[in-house]
Design a protein around this motif. Structure first.
Motif, PDB file in Angstrom:
ATOM      1  N   GLU A  79      -4.434 -10.464  -2.011  1.00  0.00           N
ATOM      2  CA  GLU A  79      -5.778  -9.946  -1.748  1.00  0.00           C
ATOM      3  C   GLU A  79      -6.815 -10.497  -2.726  1.00  0.00           C
ATOM      4  O   GLU A  79      -8.017 -10.338  -2.507  1.00  0.00           O
ATOM      5  N   HIS A 117       0.818  -1.223   0.000  1.00  0.00           N
ATOM      6  CA  HIS A 117       0.000   0.000   0.000  1.00  0.00           C
ATOM      7  C   HIS A 117       0.852   1.274   0.000  1.00  0.00           C
ATOM      8  O   HIS A 117       0.325   2.368   0.173  1.00  0.00           O
ATOM      9  N   ASN A 152      -2.978  -6.979  -6.075  1.00  0.00           N
ATOM     10  CA  ASN A 152      -2.151  -7.783  -5.198  1.00  0.00           C
ATOM     11  C   ASN A 152      -2.707  -9.200  -5.145  1.00  0.00           C
ATOM     12  O   ASN A 152      -3.852  -9.417  -4.734  1.00  0.00           O
ATOM     13  N   SER A 192      -5.918   1.621  -6.776  1.00  0.00           N
ATOM     14  CA  SER A 192      -6.935   2.483  -6.161  1.00  0.00           C
ATOM     15  C   SER A 192      -7.746   3.258  -7.199  1.00  0.00           C
ATOM     16  O   SER A 192      -8.883   3.646  -6.929  1.00  0.00           O
ATOM     17  N   GLN A 218       1.919   1.538  -5.304  1.00  0.00           N
ATOM     18  CA  GLN A 218       0.688   1.968  -5.963  1.00  0.00           C
ATOM     19  C   GLN A 218       0.954   2.766  -7.239  1.00  0.00           C
ATOM     20  O   GLN A 218       0.111   2.816  -8.131  1.00  0.00           O
TER      21      GLN A 218
END
Length: 352
Positions: free
Chosen positions: A270, A241, A267, A252, A246
């Motif tokens: 995740e 993060h 990721n 995002s 990023q």
């Protein structure tokens, strides 16, 4: 009405391994570190061979390789067969096509390199050295940062059912402060001055940020308007993060721009399926007692099960990190290894 026929899947095991200065014996890789003697070298390639055997990955992304010959020796110890081994800049054999008697190459110089090892068919290989035009960054006291210290390596592999997959391995600039030195390596700054230390850390951040932005450009070029899956893995020297990670992934942006999905990375940890056992031991490095994830596997939306452009999914991500608690020993790595089990549908012919 015909009944639903579940898709058939092919599996793809990928893994990333920072091998901590893998070098031939009796060869100085850093001026301030002793070369491995024969016994240390044997221990190191034995240890790496055991880990490669345990990972049993179809594609291995490796970092911190000084000598391609040492990597090939470790693979030999694994007992597994990998026909493709490439570490651009760390070669030891004479250049292909050289006349007989041509001396071998000296391996990496100045900094270790990244490589890819695979048992799959390889369609193409590309090493990225220079940043794209306009992405140079001025680093205080050093000047323009225009190229990767450790060039990312792209290999396009073809799975048995014909599906192409891009695999890109990276090793971004570390957080270690970048103090100024002369050509002989002599210090030009007072390393005990905390303000100078802050500037040295800023230099490293600027360099890693520039590399991340340049890497982002490579990712966009590979993904924009295509449906060839992409896996980016390696040592990001920052956590998932962080701003720099990023910068590469742009995950995002997907929340407010659906078109961003096409060029975003996700990721793998995740993205694991619901049946995966997500453990709280997901870390790949320990710094001053604190666990962190520096070694990452990122995937394009083709591996995101919920995407309408999905060609497969992420089934499981495993962290091989027990050795991080066995004490410091340069025969082992100071990074954990990360492996992902990916799946791709075999009933999709888009990329054959």
């Amino acid at each position: 009405m015909p009944s639903y026929i579940p898709p058939n899947y092919a599996t793809l095991f990928v893994a990333t391994c920072n091998l901590l200065n893998l070098a031939n014996p009796n060869r100085v890789y850093y001026d301030n570190q002793d070369a491995y003697n024969e016994r240390e070298y044997e221990r190191k390639i034995d240890w790496i061979g055991e880990r490669i055997h345990a990972l049993n990955a179809d594609v291995l992304a490796v970092q911190e390789v000084w000598d391609e010959a040492a990597l090939k020796a470790a693979i030999g110890r694994s007992g597994l067969r990998y026909d493709f081994v490439s570490v651009p800049g760390a070669e030891n054999a004479p250049p292909p096509g050289s006349p007989p008697g041509t001396p071998g190459r000296p391996g990496a110089q100045g900094t270790p390199r990244v490589g890819i090892v695979t048992r799959l068919q390889v369609d193409s290989v590309q090493s990225f050295v220079d940043f794209p035009p306009g992405f140079a960054v001025e680093v205080p006291g050093i000047g323009p940062h225009t190229r990767f210290e450790r060039p990312p390596l792209l290999v396009t592999v073809r799975m048995k059912h014909g599906q192409l997959v891009h695999v890109l391995t990276v090793h971004l600039k570390s957080k270690r402060p970048k103090f100024l030195q002369d050509a002989q390596g002599n210090h030009l700054e007072d390393r005990d001055d905390r303000k100078i230390g802050a500037m040295a850390s800023l230099r490293s951040l600027l360099m890693r940020g520039a590399e991340a932005a340049a890497l982002r450009c490579i990712v966009i070029d590979l993904l924009q308007g295509t449906n060839v899956p992409l896996v980016v893995m390696g040592d990001f020297n920052d956590n998932p993060h962080s701003v720099t990670t990023q910068l590469v992934a742009a995950t995002s942006e997907v929340a407010y721009d659906k078109a961003a999905r096409d060029v975003a990375l996700f990721n793998a940890y995740e993205m694991q399926g619901e049946s995966a056992l997500k453990k709280d031991v997901a870390y790949s490095h320990i710094h001053q007692g604190f666990p962190d994830v520096l070694d990452q596997i990122l995937v394009s939306e083709e591996f995101v099960a919920t995407s309408r452009h999905s060609l497969g999914d992420v089934r499981r991500v495993d962290y091989f990190n027990d050795h991080l608690h066995e004490g410091r020993d340069r025969s082992r790595s100071d990074h954990g290894f990360v492996r992902a089990l990916l799946r791709l549908r075999t009933d999709d012919n888009n990329n054959r």
